[in-house]
Design a protein around this motif. Structure first.
Motif, PDB file in Angstrom:
ATOM      1  N   ASP A 177       0.850  -1.178   0.000  1.00 10.14           N
ATOM      2  CA  ASP A 177       0.000   0.000   0.000  1.00 10.14           C
ATOM      3  C   ASP A 177       0.894   1.238   0.000  1.00 10.14           C
ATOM      4  OD1 ASP A 177      -1.743   2.080   0.478  1.00 10.14           O
ATOM      5  OD2 ASP A 177      -2.712   1.151   2.207  1.00 10.14           O
ATOM      6  N   PRO A 178       0.871   2.053  -1.060  1.00  5.17           N
ATOM      7  CA  PRO A 178       1.718   3.248  -1.085  1.00  5.17           C
ATOM      8  C   PRO A 178       1.474   4.182   0.101  1.00  5.17           C
ATOM      9  CG  PRO A 178       0.775   2.824  -3.249  1.00  5.17           C
ATOM     10  CD  PRO A 178       0.098   1.898  -2.299  1.00  5.17           C
ATOM     11  N   LEU A 179       0.244   4.255   0.584  1.00  3.27           N
ATOM     12  CA  LEU A 179      -0.052   5.119   1.719  1.00  3.27           C
ATOM     13  C   LEU A 179       0.655   4.619   2.975  1.00  3.27           C
ATOM     14  CD1 LEU A 179      -2.204   5.911  -0.398  1.00  3.27           C
ATOM     15  CD2 LEU A 179      -3.830   6.158   1.475  1.00  3.27           C
ATOM     16  N   ARG A 194      -3.809   0.710   9.235  1.00  4.38           N
ATOM     17  CA  ARG A 194      -3.210   0.274   7.981  1.00  4.38           C
ATOM     18  C   ARG A 194      -2.112  -0.754   8.248  1.00  4.38           C
ATOM     19  NH1 ARG A 194      -4.377   3.628   4.033  1.00  4.38           N
ATOM     20  NH2 ARG A 194      -4.305   5.453   5.393  1.00  4.38           N
ATOM     21  N   THR A 195      -1.808  -1.593   7.266  1.00  2.00           N
ATOM     22  CA  THR A 195      -0.596  -2.415   7.256  1.00  2.00           C
ATOM     23  C   THR A 195       0.120  -2.149   5.939  1.00  2.00           C
ATOM     24  OG1 THR A 195      -1.368  -4.414   6.100  1.00  2.00           O
ATOM     25  CG2 THR A 195      -1.890  -4.235   8.471  1.00  2.00           C
ATOM     26  N   ILE A 196       1.274  -2.733   5.784  1.00  2.76           N
ATOM     27  CA  ILE A 196       2.034  -2.529   4.554  1.00  2.76           C
ATOM     28  C   ILE A 196       1.328  -3.142   3.344  1.00  2.76           C
ATOM     29  CG2 ILE A 196       3.435  -4.615   4.777  1.00  2.76           C
ATOM     30  CD1 ILE A 196       4.596  -1.130   3.496  1.00  2.76           C
ATOM     31  N   PHE A 197       0.430  -4.104   3.579  1.00  2.90           N
ATOM     32  CA  PHE A 197      -0.285  -4.748   2.478  1.00  2.90           C
ATOM     33  C   PHE A 197      -1.680  -4.162   2.312  1.00  2.90           C
ATOM     34  CE2 PHE A 197       2.617  -8.091   4.157  1.00  2.90           C
ATOM     35  CZ  PHE A 197       3.455  -8.172   3.050  1.00  2.90           C
ATOM     36  N   ARG A 198      -2.066  -3.949   1.075  1.00  3.48           N
ATOM     37  CA  ARG A 198      -3.372  -3.341   0.798  1.00  3.48           C
ATOM     38  C   ARG A 198      -4.527  -4.131   1.401  1.00  3.48           C
ATOM     39  NH1 ARG A 198      -3.635   0.569  -3.431  1.00  3.48           N
ATOM     40  NH2 ARG A 198      -1.797   0.678  -4.787  1.00  3.48           N
ATOM     41  N   GLN A 451       8.475  10.842  -8.868  1.00  5.67           N
ATOM     42  CA  GLN A 451       7.211  11.402  -9.327  1.00  5.67           C
ATOM     43  C   GLN A 451       6.163  10.305  -9.503  1.00  5.67           C
ATOM     44  OE1 GLN A 451       6.493  14.710  -9.495  1.00  5.67           O
ATOM     45  NE2 GLN A 451       4.429  13.869  -9.674  1.00  5.67           N
ATOM     46  N   ARG A 452       6.600   9.145  -9.937  1.00  2.00           N
ATOM     47  CA  ARG A 452       5.675   8.011 -10.085  1.00  2.00           C
ATOM     48  C   ARG A 452       5.029   7.675  -8.749  1.00  2.00           C
ATOM     49  NH1 ARG A 452       7.667   1.778 -11.052  1.00  2.00           N
ATOM     50  NH2 ARG A 452       5.915   0.834  -9.924  1.00  2.00           N
ATOM     51  N   PHE A 453       5.840   7.632  -7.683  1.00  2.00           N
ATOM     52  CA  PHE A 453       5.293   7.284  -6.377  1.00  2.00           C
ATOM     53  C   PHE A 453       4.359   8.376  -5.863  1.00  2.00           C
ATOM     54  CE2 PHE A 453       5.423   7.007  -1.701  1.00  2.00           C
ATOM     55  CZ  PHE A 453       4.951   5.705  -1.551  1.00  2.00           C
ATOM     56  N   LYS A 454       4.715   9.624  -6.079  1.00  2.00           N
ATOM     57  CA  LYS A 454       3.846  10.722  -5.653  1.00  2.00           C
ATOM     58  C   LYS A 454       2.488  10.646  -6.350  1.00  2.00           C
ATOM     59  CE  LYS A 454       7.796  13.770  -4.863  1.00  2.00           C
ATOM     60  NZ  LYS A 454       8.520  14.987  -5.331  1.00  2.00           N
ATOM     61  N   THR A 455       2.497  10.212  -7.598  1.00  4.22           N
ATOM     62  CA  THR A 455       1.239  10.029  -8.316  1.00  4.22           C
ATOM     63  C   THR A 455       0.401   8.949  -7.651  1.00  4.22           C
ATOM     64  OG1 THR A 455       2.271  10.718 -10.406  1.00  4.22           O
ATOM     65  CG2 THR A 455       0.212   9.452 -10.551  1.00  4.22           C
ATOM     66  N   GLY A 459      -1.762  12.664  -3.414  1.00 14.83           N
ATOM     67  CA  GLY A 459      -1.892  13.762  -2.461  1.00 14.83           C
ATOM     68  C   GLY A 459      -1.905  13.345  -1.004  1.00 14.83           C
ATOM     69  N   TYR A 460      -1.881  12.045  -0.726  1.00 17.73           N
ATOM     70  CA  TYR A 460      -1.921  11.605   0.673  1.00 17.73           C
ATOM     71  C   TYR A 460      -0.637  11.970   1.401  1.00 17.73           C
ATOM     72  CZ  TYR A 460      -2.223   8.692   4.829  1.00 17.73           C
ATOM     73  OH  TYR A 460      -2.255   8.258   6.139  1.00 17.73           O
ATOM     74  N   ASN A 461      -0.780  12.446   2.633  1.00 16.81           N
ATOM     75  CA  ASN A 461       0.354  12.778   3.495  1.00 16.81           C
ATOM     76  C   ASN A 461       0.107  12.138   4.853  1.00 16.81           C
ATOM     77  OD1 ASN A 461       1.993  14.349   5.502  1.00 16.81           O
ATOM     78  ND2 ASN A 461       2.596  15.498   3.679  1.00 16.81           N
ATOM     79  N   ALA A 462       1.144  11.560   5.433  1.00 16.84           N
ATOM     80  CA  ALA A 462       1.001  10.901   6.732  1.00 16.84           C
ATOM     81  C   ALA A 462       0.532  11.853   7.820  1.00 16.84           C
ATOM     82  CB  ALA A 462       2.329  10.258   7.133  1.00 16.84           C
ATOM     83  N   GLN A 463       0.628  13.144   7.585  1.00 15.34           N
ATOM     84  CA  GLN A 463       0.082  14.128   8.517  1.00 15.34           C
ATOM     85  C   GLN A 463      -1.392  13.838   8.832  1.00 15.34           C
ATOM     86  OE1 GLN A 463       1.344  17.376   9.889  1.00 15.34           O
ATOM     87  NE2 GLN A 463      -0.564  17.067  10.997  1.00 15.34           N
TER      88      GLN A 463
END
Length: 644
Positions: A177-179, A194-198, A451-455, A459-463
Motif C-alpha cells: 500500500d503506497p499510503l 493500515r498495514t504494509i499490504f493493501r 514522481q511516479r510514487f507521488k502520483t 496527495g496523501y500525506n502521513a500528517q
C-alpha cells in the motif's frame, strides 16, 4: 500469552483445509511453544499456540463454553479475571478451568459485545458463537497485543497475531500500500489500522469487529477512549499518595503468574518505579535484568545496579557490543512489515536475556506517554508559547521563510539548530508536532520519492494520521493533545509493536503496569502542570517515587535505549548501507529518487550531515523487501507448511 490465528467464511460454510490452518499456526510457533490447539467446523477454523502462564493444567485453547456452541482463541492476560469469576458464577455460569480465557467466554455469553468493557488487561481474541452465527474480534484499549486481519476477494476472513500467519495462508496478495509506505518513511512504522499490504489491516486499539455469517462485512467499532479532562482538583501531595496506591494495584495485578516472573530494569525512572513497587509487594527478591553497552555514551547499567542494590534484586546483566548490528535481517523477518526503531536491537537482546531466567517480565513502557516524559513535549510547549503570541498571519509567512533560508546544522550545538524550530513555527500545533517527530520530514520525503510514487499517493500525506486523532482528542490543552496523539500512534505503532515482537521472538510475556487503562484514565484527569512543571518532565511520577528512589535515578538527564547508528554507518556498516540504499531492490520499486538517495549516503559518509535515522529507515525497508516480499522462506512456508 499466545499466538492466535484463524479463518472465517463470511458468506457460507465452506470447508477449510486443515493443512492451511496448520501452516498459519506454525508460522507463530515462537509465540507459543508449549502447546498447540486447533478447531475446525464448516466455515470456521481456529488455531492456537500456547505459552503457558496461568492455569497450566487446564487452560488449553481453543476453549469452549459448556455446550460447545462458543469457541475462543485468546492472546494476552485478563488481570481482573479473579474478580469476574464470582460475578459470572452468580449469573449461573459454571467454570471448568481456572483460566482467564474461560472468563471471556462466559462474559460474552452474559454481556455480548459489551464484554470487552468489563475486561482489564492486554488482549486480542476471536470467538465464534454458533447459535447466533456471530464471529467477534477484539483488541485491548492501548493495543498492547496485536491483531491482524484481511478480507479476501472470495469472502474469506483471515486473522492472526502476526502478519506472517496471514501470509502463510497463501491467499493474501503481497501488494504494498503506497499510503503505508508514506506513513513508514514519516513515522518509522505503519500506523493503525493500515498495514504494509493493501488487503490486510490491524484492528485498531479499543476496537471490536462483529461479523454475522451471510451479512455484509461492517467496520470495526470503538468501545473505549481516554479523555483528557484535566479537571481533577487534587493537590500535588494528594496525587502522589493516590498514584502510589494505583501503581501498587496495577503492579500487583501483573504479578499473578504460575511461572518465574521478573522485570526489566534500565535504570530509568519508569522501570525503576516498577521494580521498586514490585519489591514492596514481593516476599522474595525480584528478578531483574539489564543490558549494558560497551559504549559509555549509551550505557545506563550503573543506575540499574543502584536500584538493584537498594532492593536486593536477583540482578542479571549482559553487555551488548556497540557493534551489535547482526540483527537487521532477523528484525525484518520478525516484524513482517517495515519497522525503523533501532532500539528494537537492545530490546531484542534484553528479552533474550530475560527469557533465560523468567517467563514473564514487567516493563516500564507507557510512562512517558501517561506522565509526560518525552523531551519533545517540553520543546513543543515552548514552541506553543511562541506560536500563541504571534498572529498566524504574521507567524506563518515569517517562519516559513526563515525555515527555508536557515541552514540545517546537525553538527552545531543544539541552541544553534534553529531550522527545525522555524519550520515548526510556520505550522499549526498538530502539524508542528508531526513535523518534530517525523524521521523524514515533508521536504525530505518530497525529495526522496519519485514522481511516479507521488502520483500513486494521490496527495496523501502521513500528517492525516495525526489530524484524524487530533480531531478525536476533545482537548485544546497543548500537552494533553500531543499525549493523546502519542497514545494513539507512537505508543501503539512503535513501542508496543517493538516489545511484542521482541519478547514473543523469545517466548517471553511482557506486562505493562504503566499502561493499565484505569491508571491512564486517572492520569488524564490531572492538570498538565502535574506532568510537566517548568522544565521538569514526569513531575508527578518523580515526586511520588522520591521515597523509593534516589535523586540520581529520578532527576538525571533521560538517556533512552539507543544505538550508535551514525558511527555504524560511517564505519562497519558503511558498505552495507551503500549497497542497500543504492542497490537494485529499492531501485526496482520505482518509488525513489536515485539522486537524493546518493545525497543521503554521501553526505553522511563525509560527515557533512547526520542522516543516520533516514538511512536506517531505508536500510530496514530494503531488508523488508528481501526478507518478506522476496524471501524464499516465505514461499516455503506457503507451499510446505513449515515455519519460516
Amino acid at each position: 500469552m499466545c499466538g492466535i490465528t484463524g479463518i472465517f467464511d463470511t458468506r457460507g460454510k465452506r470447508d477449510f483445509d486443515p493443512a492451511v490452518l496448520q501452516r498459519m499456526n506454525l508460522a507463530q510457533l515462537h509465540r507459543g511453544p508449549d502447546e498447540v490447539g486447533v478447531h475446525i467446523e464448516p466455515g470456521v477454523a481456529f488455531g492456537h499456540r500456547r505459552l503457558s502462564i496461568i492455569d497450566l493444567s487446564t487452560g488449553q485453547q481453543p476453549l469452549f463454553n459448556a455446550d460447545g456452541s462458543v469457541v475462543i482463541v485468546f492472546n494476552g492476560e485478563i488481570y481482573n479475571y479473579l474478580e469476574l469469576i464470582p460475578e459470572l458464577q452468580a449469573l449461573g455460569y459454571v467454570f471448568r478451568t481456572r483460566s482467564d480465557t474461560e472468563v471471556i467466554v462466559h462474559a460474552w455469553e452474559a454481556w455480548g459485545e459489551s464484554c470487552v468493557k468489563r475486561l482489564r488487561g492486554m488482549f486480542a481474541f476471536a470467538l465464534w458463537d454458533r447459535n447466533t452465527e456471530t464471529f467477534f474480534m477484539a483488541r485491548d484499549r492501548l493495543a498492547v497485543k496485536p491483531m491482524y486481519y484481511a478480507l479476501l476477494d472470495d469472502g474469506t476472513l483471515l486473522f492472526g497475531s502476526e502478519l506472517k500467519a496471514l501470509l502463510a495462508h497463501g491467499g493474501l496478495r503481497r501488494e504494498m500500500d503506497p499510503l503505508a509506505v508514506e506513513e513508514y518513511f514519516a513515522l518509522g512504522y505503519v500506523a493503525e489500522p493500515r498495514t504494509i499490504f493493501r488487503q490486510a489491516k490491524k484492528l485498531a486499539p479499543a476496537h471490536t469487529l462483529t461479523l454475522r455469517r451471510g451479512h455484509p462485512v461492517g467496520e470495526p467499532k470503538a468501545y473505549w477512549d481516554v479523555r483528557f479532562t484535566l479537571d481533577n482538583p487534587i493537590t500535588a501531595e494528594e496525587a502522589c499518595l493516590e498514584l502510589d496506591e494505583k501503581l501498587k494495584e496495577s503492579v500487583r495485578l501483573r504479578m499473578i503468574a504460575e511461572v518465574p516472573l521478573g522485570a526489566f530494569l534500565s535504570g530509568g525512572v519508569d522501570s525503576s518505579a516498577v521494580v521498586a513497587t514490585m519489591a514492596g509487594l514481593s516476599k522474595e527478591p525480584v528478578n531483574t535484568c539489564s543490558i549494558a553497552f560497551d559504549d559509555p555514551q549509551f550505557n545506563e547499567a550503573e543506575f540499574a545496579q543502584t536500584v538493584a542494590d537498594r532492593y536486593g534484586t536477583n540482578h542479571r546483566v549482559e553487555t551488548v557490543k556497540s557493534d551489535d548490528f547482526d540483527l537487521i535481517d532477523e528484525l525484518a523477518r520478525l516484524y513482517d512489515e517495515p519497522y525503523a526503531d533501532s532500539s528494537a536491537i537492545p530490546t531484542y537482546r534484553v528479552c533474550q536475556l530475560a527469557r533465560k531466567h523468567v517467563t514473564v517480565a514487567l516493563s516500564g513502557d507507557g510512562g512517558d506517554e501517561t506522565f509526560g516524559g518525552y523531551r519533545r513535549y517540553r520543546m513543543h510547549l515552548m514552541e506553543e508559547k511562541m506560536r500563541s503570541s504571534i498572529p498566524a498571519s504574521v507567524r506563518e509567512p515569517l517562519f516559513k521563510t526563515l525555515g527555508k533560508i536557515y541552514p540545517k546544522a546537525d553538527w552545531a550545538p543544539r541552541m544553534f539548530r534553529a531550522k527545525t524550530t522555524f519550520e515548526g513555527m510556520a505550522r499549526n500545533s498538530v502539524e508542528a508536532y508531526f513535523h518534530s517527530v517525523s524521521i523524514l520530514r515533508d521536504p525530505m520525503r518530497d525529495q526522496l520519492f519519485s514522481q511516479r510514487f507521488k502520483t500513486e499517493l494521490a496527495g496523501y500525506n502521513a500528517q492525516e494520521v495525526f489530524n484524524y486523532h487530533a480531531a478525536q482528542a476533545d482537548t485544546d490543552d497543548p500537552l494533553a493533545l500531543i499525549q493523546y496523539i502519542d497514545l494513539k500512534t507512537y505508543l501503539v505503532g512503535d513501542i508496543n509493536t517493538k516489545v511484542d515482537r521482541a519478547s514473543m521472538a523469545h517466548s517471553l510475556e511482557v506486562r505493562e503496569p504503566l499502561m493499565d487503562h484505569e491508571l491512564v484514565e486517572w492520569a488524564a484527569t490531572l492538570p498538565s502542570s502535574l506532568k510537566i512543571n517548568g522544565q521538569e518532565s514526569k513531575y508527578l511520577l518523580k515526586k511520588a517515587m522520591e521515597p523509593h528512589l534516589s535523586d540520581d535515578i529520578l532527576y538525571r538527564p533521560k538517556m533512552g535505549f539507543a544505538v550508535p547508528l551514525a558511527r555504524w554507518f560511517r564505519g562497519p556498516l558503511k558498505q552495507r548501507v551503500r549497497d542497500a540504499v543504492l542497490g537494485p531492490r529499492l531501485a526496482e520499486t520505482g518509488w525513489f529518487n536515485r539522486e537524493y538517495l546518493e545525497h543521503l549516503v554521501s553526505a553522511h559518509d563525509s560527515g557533512a550531515r547526520d542522516y543516520s535515522a533516514p538511512l536506517w529507515t531505508l536500510l530496514m525497508f530494503e531488508a523488508f523487501l528481501r526478507n518478506v516480499m522476496q524471501s524464499e522462506s516465505a514461499a516455503v512456508l506457503s507451499k510446505e507448511g513449515l515455519p519460516a
